[in-house]
Design a protein around this motif. Structure first.
Motif: not given
Length: 340
Positions: A77-78, A259-263, A231-234
């Motif tokens: 996802s990242s 922010g999502s990558n850190a989360m 990919l889908s959860t992104s």
């Protein structure tokens, strides 16, 4: 069997896309009404909301005993988030996205890089020590996120009080702000929570469908988790960022992705608990190290592009974005070759 799995996957994606659009519009209102700015709201609130698919999907995966599917999803996802950032900047609506975004995003990009590398180190050392049922490495990841986010909030507060929070890219374009002026903060918060609730309810379908696809295709959980599930959860990040770009809320879009990558890296602590106190990074396949390093590389390229702020020549695409797209494809190819 395959058709049914794909149908479940597509239906879940369509619902998540609709919810993501609501999240973007309500998040934009919250950023404007609270005067916290798109950078901070995008990096914290919107990143948390759009990370809900990872949370619910990966919890479901761990409960099914598919740890590699969950770990692959978080690193994948990242990678996907950086691919989304690159593709948006290459699209006509996202022209000069990196130059229009606030430099404040460099803080969250750096945090994402540090946290992904810490997770990669934990994956390599395979440490099994725990604190209250959570791996020590996961505790360090959560502590790093909390401390850095508190500094970011303090910085956002200072700049707001000094009158330095500016939406430069949106100034002079009142048409894009109609939804802000017509929506109250209370309504925006309710819409935000409703969108997040929909994502929570639908996202587990990704895990169940992906587990079935991994078995049917024979590609393996590591690769399927990194590519398909990641990919889908992104999708919420993609939809909310595209919606933010249409609203000319560039900081909201960029903040959401960094922010999502850190989360994502903080979620290993939750998965440790779900896994019965066994750190998931201590039992995950070593191949995930390649995915973690690829995600780090892509985020580093994005950070460099943001800071350097090259003036884009009309006939030339953003070089940093092209490198990210190429790096994403190369990383997936290497992972597929390694796992096969």
């Amino acid at each position: 069997m395959l058709g049914e799995l794909l149908l479940r996957f597509v239906l879940a994606a369509v619902i998540v896309i609709a919810a993501g659009t609501v999240l973007a519009r309500s998040g934009d209102v919250i950023a404007a009404r609270t005067k916290l700015g798109g950078a901070w709201v995008g990096s914290i609130f919107l990143a948390l909301a759009t990370s809900l698919p990872e949370i619910t999907t990966d919890i479901a995966a761990v409960r099914m005993g598919a740890v590699d599917l969950a770990v692959g999803d978080l690193f994948g996802s990242s990678m996907a988030n950086m691919l989304i950032l690159a593709l948006i900047s290459l699209a006509p609506a996202g022209v000069d996205l990196f130059r229009r975004a606030a430099l404040d995003h460099a803080l969250y990009a750096s945090l994402a890089i540090v946290m992904t590398l810490l997770a990669a180190m934990a994956l390599q050392t395979r440490a099994t020590a725990t604190v209250a049922g959570i791996g020590v490495s996961s505790v360090i990841l959560v502590a790093t996120y909390i401390v850095t986010s508190s500094f970011a909030f303090r910085h956002s507060t200072v700049t707001r009080e000094a009158g330095e929070v500016m939406e430069m890219a949106r100034s002079g374009d009142p048409a894009t702000l109609d939804h802000v002026s017509s929506t109250s903060l209370r309504l925006a918060i309710l819409q935000f929570l409703a969108g997040a609730a929909v994502v929570v309810l639908v996202a587990p379908q990704f895990a169940h469908a992906a587990e079935g696809l991994a078995e049917v295709s024979g590609a393996g959980r590591t690769f399927v988790g990194t590519w398909l599930v990641g990919l889908s959860t992104s999708l919420p990040e993609l939809v909310t960022s595209m919606a933010a770009i249409r609203l000319r809320a560039f900081d909201l879009a960029v903040g959401n992705l960094f922010g999502s990558n850190a989360m994502n890296m903080t979620l290993f602590a939750l998965l440790d608990v779900v896994n019965g106190g066994v750190p998931v990074l201590s039992i995950a396949a070593p191949a995930h190290l390649l995915t973690a390093l690829t995600a780090t590389l892509l985020t580093t390229i994005a950070l460099g592009t943001l800071v350097l702020r090259f003036k884009r020549v009309a006939s030339v695409r953003e070089p940093g974005s092209l490198l990210i797209v190429g790096g994403y494809v190369a990383g997936l190819a290497l992972l597929f070759w390694h796992t096969q």
